[in-house]
Design a protein around this motif. Sequence first.
Motif, mmCIF file in Angstrom:
data_model
loop_
_atom_site.group_PDB
_atom_site.id
_atom_site.type_symbol
_atom_site.label_atom_id
_atom_site.label_comp_id
_atom_site.label_asym_id
_atom_site.label_seq_id
_atom_site.Cartn_x
_atom_site.Cartn_y
_atom_site.Cartn_z
ATOM 1 N N ALA A 172 -23.697 -11.469 -9.274
ATOM 2 C CA ALA A 172 -22.503 -11.088 -10.044
ATOM 3 C C ALA A 172 -22.562 -11.627 -11.456
ATOM 4 C CB ALA A 172 -21.243 -11.602 -9.345
ATOM 5 N N ALA A 173 -23.330 -12.714 -11.669
ATOM 6 C CA ALA A 173 -23.438 -13.285 -13.012
ATOM 7 C C ALA A 173 -24.062 -12.291 -13.983
ATOM 8 C CB ALA A 173 -24.263 -14.564 -12.971
ATOM 9 N N ALA A 174 -24.838 -11.340 -13.470
ATOM 10 C CA ALA A 174 -25.480 -10.330 -14.313
ATOM 11 C C ALA A 174 -24.770 -8.978 -14.229
ATOM 12 C CB ALA A 174 -26.939 -10.169 -13.915
ATOM 13 N N SER A 175 -23.649 -8.929 -13.529
ATOM 14 C CA SER A 175 -22.882 -7.692 -13.401
ATOM 15 C C SER A 175 -21.414 -8.062 -13.300
ATOM 16 C CB SER A 175 -23.343 -6.904 -12.164
ATOM 17 O OG SER A 175 -23.178 -7.691 -10.991
ATOM 18 N N ASP A 176 -20.566 -7.070 -13.090
ATOM 19 C CA ASP A 176 -19.132 -7.353 -12.966
ATOM 20 C C ASP A 176 -18.729 -7.653 -11.530
ATOM 21 O OD1 ASP A 176 -18.632 -6.975 -15.717
ATOM 22 O OD2 ASP A 176 -18.556 -4.802 -15.435
ATOM 23 N N VAL A 177 -19.445 -7.062 -10.592
ATOM 24 C CA VAL A 177 -19.157 -7.300 -9.179
ATOM 25 C C VAL A 177 -20.446 -7.115 -8.385
ATOM 26 C CG1 VAL A 177 -18.435 -4.895 -8.888
ATOM 27 C CG2 VAL A 177 -17.773 -6.578 -7.170
ATOM 28 N N ALA A 178 -20.629 -7.949 -7.361
ATOM 29 C CA ALA A 178 -21.781 -7.829 -6.470
ATOM 30 C C ALA A 178 -21.290 -7.897 -5.034
ATOM 31 C CB ALA A 178 -22.797 -8.934 -6.728
ATOM 32 N N VAL A 179 -21.802 -6.991 -4.225
ATOM 33 C CA VAL A 179 -21.375 -6.903 -2.831
ATOM 34 C C VAL A 179 -22.614 -6.956 -1.937
ATOM 35 C CG1 VAL A 179 -20.045 -5.589 -1.140
ATOM 36 C CG2 VAL A 179 -19.466 -5.414 -3.563
ATOM 37 N N ILE A 180 -22.597 -7.830 -0.937
ATOM 38 C CA ILE A 180 -23.661 -7.890 0.065
ATOM 39 C C ILE A 180 -23.168 -7.149 1.300
ATOM 40 C CG2 ILE A 180 -25.186 -9.348 1.431
ATOM 41 C CD1 ILE A 180 -25.536 -9.708 -1.550
ATOM 42 N N ALA B 112 -30.690 2.832 -0.573
ATOM 43 C CA ALA B 112 -31.241 1.500 -0.365
ATOM 44 C C ALA B 112 -32.041 1.429 0.935
ATOM 45 C CB ALA B 112 -30.115 0.469 -0.350
ATOM 46 N N MET B 113 -31.550 2.081 1.982
ATOM 47 C CA MET B 113 -32.242 2.051 3.269
ATOM 48 C C MET B 113 -33.580 2.772 3.219
ATOM 49 S SD MET B 113 -29.119 2.671 5.976
ATOM 50 C CE MET B 113 -27.811 1.476 6.168
ATOM 51 N N SER B 114 -33.642 3.827 2.452
ATOM 52 C CA SER B 114 -34.886 4.589 2.343
ATOM 53 C C SER B 114 -35.823 3.988 1.295
ATOM 54 C CB SER B 114 -34.588 6.041 1.987
ATOM 55 O OG SER B 114 -33.945 6.125 0.718
ATOM 56 N N SER C 10 -24.868 0.514 -8.089
ATOM 57 C CA SER C 10 -26.243 0.794 -7.689
ATOM 58 C C SER C 10 -26.573 -0.138 -6.532
ATOM 59 C CB SER C 10 -27.216 0.560 -8.849
ATOM 60 O OG SER C 10 -28.541 0.820 -8.443
ATOM 61 N N ALA C 11 -27.273 0.369 -5.526
ATOM 62 C CA ALA C 11 -27.630 -0.431 -4.351
ATOM 63 C C ALA C 11 -29.103 -0.802 -4.407
ATOM 64 C CB ALA C 11 -27.326 0.333 -3.070
ATOM 65 N N VAL C 12 -29.402 -2.029 -3.980
ATOM 66 C CA VAL C 12 -30.766 -2.553 -4.019
ATOM 67 C C VAL C 12 -31.159 -3.057 -2.639
ATOM 68 C CG1 VAL C 12 -32.310 -4.235 -5.088
ATOM 69 C CG2 VAL C 12 -30.443 -3.244 -6.425
ATOM 70 N N ASN C 13 -32.345 -2.659 -2.208
ATOM 71 C CA ASN C 13 -32.896 -3.164 -0.946
ATOM 72 C C ASN C 13 -33.617 -4.476 -1.244
ATOM 73 O OD1 ASN C 13 -34.637 -3.634 1.314
ATOM 74 N ND2 ASN C 13 -34.365 -1.493 1.897
ATOM 75 N N ILE C 14 -33.199 -5.562 -0.604
ATOM 76 C CA ILE C 14 -33.785 -6.877 -0.882
ATOM 77 C C ILE C 14 -34.852 -7.247 0.133
ATOM 78 C CG2 ILE C 14 -31.767 -7.718 -2.116
ATOM 79 C CD1 ILE C 14 -30.848 -9.119 0.415
ATOM 80 N N ASP D 295 -33.700 -5.184 6.451
ATOM 81 C CA ASP D 295 -32.977 -4.001 6.910
ATOM 82 C C ASP D 295 -31.507 -4.280 7.193
ATOM 83 O OD1 ASP D 295 -35.272 -2.504 6.731
ATOM 84 O OD2 ASP D 295 -35.843 -2.828 8.834
ATOM 85 N N ASP D 296 -31.146 -5.572 7.271
ATOM 86 C CA ASP D 296 -29.755 -5.891 7.604
ATOM 87 C C ASP D 296 -28.969 -6.420 6.423
ATOM 88 O OD1 ASP D 296 -31.190 -8.213 7.390
ATOM 89 O OD2 ASP D 296 -30.103 -9.271 8.979
ATOM 90 N N ARG D 297 -29.564 -6.406 5.219
ATOM 91 C CA ARG D 297 -28.839 -6.877 4.043
ATOM 92 C C ARG D 297 -29.212 -6.029 2.829
ATOM 93 N NH1 ARG D 297 -26.270 -9.000 7.260
ATOM 94 N NH2 ARG D 297 -25.498 -11.148 7.390
ATOM 95 N N PHE D 298 -28.176 -5.584 2.108
ATOM 96 C CA PHE D 298 -28.373 -4.810 0.880
ATOM 97 C C PHE D 298 -27.415 -5.348 -0.177
ATOM 98 C CE2 PHE D 298 -29.249 -2.108 4.527
ATOM 99 C CZ PHE D 298 -30.526 -1.643 4.246
ATOM 100 N N VAL D 299 -27.837 -5.241 -1.407
ATOM 101 C CA VAL D 299 -27.006 -5.703 -2.522
ATOM 102 C C VAL D 299 -26.506 -4.491 -3.301
ATOM 103 C CG1 VAL D 299 -26.908 -7.070 -4.637
ATOM 104 C CG2 VAL D 299 -28.323 -7.833 -2.710
ATOM 105 N N VAL D 300 -25.223 -4.454 -3.521
ATOM 106 C CA VAL D 300 -24.608 -3.382 -4.302
ATOM 107 C C VAL D 300 -23.978 -4.024 -5.538
ATOM 108 C CG1 VAL D 300 -22.967 -1.479 -4.325
ATOM 109 C CG2 VAL D 300 -24.136 -2.079 -2.192
ATOM 110 N N VAL D 301 -24.511 -3.697 -6.702
ATOM 111 C CA VAL D 301 -23.999 -4.283 -7.946
ATOM 112 C C VAL D 301 -23.187 -3.226 -8.696
ATOM 113 C CG1 VAL D 301 -25.822 -5.993 -8.167
ATOM 114 C CG2 VAL D 301 -26.150 -3.723 -9.149
#
Length: 209
Positions: free
Chosen positions: A8-16, A67-69, A93-97, A100-106
Motif C-alpha cells: 500500500a505504501a506504493a499505491s492507495d490501497v492493497a488487498v490480499i 492473476a490465477m492464469s 490490478s491483480a498480481v500473482n505472488i 495459488d492461495d494468495r494474490f495481491v490486488v493494488v
Amino acid sequence: MPAANLIAAASDVAVIVDGEGVVRDVAFNKEDLSLELDAHGRWLGSRLAEIVTSETSAKAGELLQDAMSRKLSVWRQVNHPSPGGADIPVLYSAVNIGRDDRFVVVGRDLRPLAAMQQRLVNAQQSMERDYIRLRHAETRYRLLFQVSSEAVMIVDASSNAILEINAAALALLDESAPQVLKSNLSSHFETADLELDSNPAVQCSSHRS
C-alpha cells in the motif's frame, strides 16, 4: 509490517485475497479512503466481488482470473459503494505472488482524476453558456443596428475607416455597402464641413448641390 502495508505504501490501497477471492488483509495509504471504504472493517472475510458495486463485480472477478492464469493483469476500474452516498472509483490490478492461495490486488484512487474531469466539464459548459449569451447579444445588436431608422456608422478612431454602416446611413450617402466599408469617413463629407468643431451642421457629400 503486514505485506498489504508494504504494498500500500506504493499505491492507495492493497488487498490480499485467497484463491477463493476472499479478502485476507487490506491496507490503505490514504486515511480518507480507508474511512470511506472500510470504516468498520467490513472488507476482511468478504469476497472481493462483494465489496464492489454490482455493476463492477464482474471486473473484480476478471482481476483474479488474470492473476490465477499468471497473465499480465489489466488495470480495471471498479466502484466501491460508500456510506457517504457517491460510489468511489478505484483502478485495480491483480498480481500473482507465486502462491495459488494468495494474490495481491493494488488500487489507485480515481477520485482526484474524476474531480479534475468534472472541473473541466464545468469549465467547458460555462464557456459554452458564455458563447451562447455572446451570440444572442450579437444577434440583438445586429438586428437593432440594421432596423434603426437613424443613420449609424462605426468608425475606426485611428484610421477614420468606416467599419460598419447600417441601411439608413447607406441611404443617406446614396451608396452601397461594398463601396463604403473600409473607406475614409472624411471622403463622404463636404470639405467645408470636415472641421466638425467649427461647423456642427455636417452635410454628406452625396447631397452636394
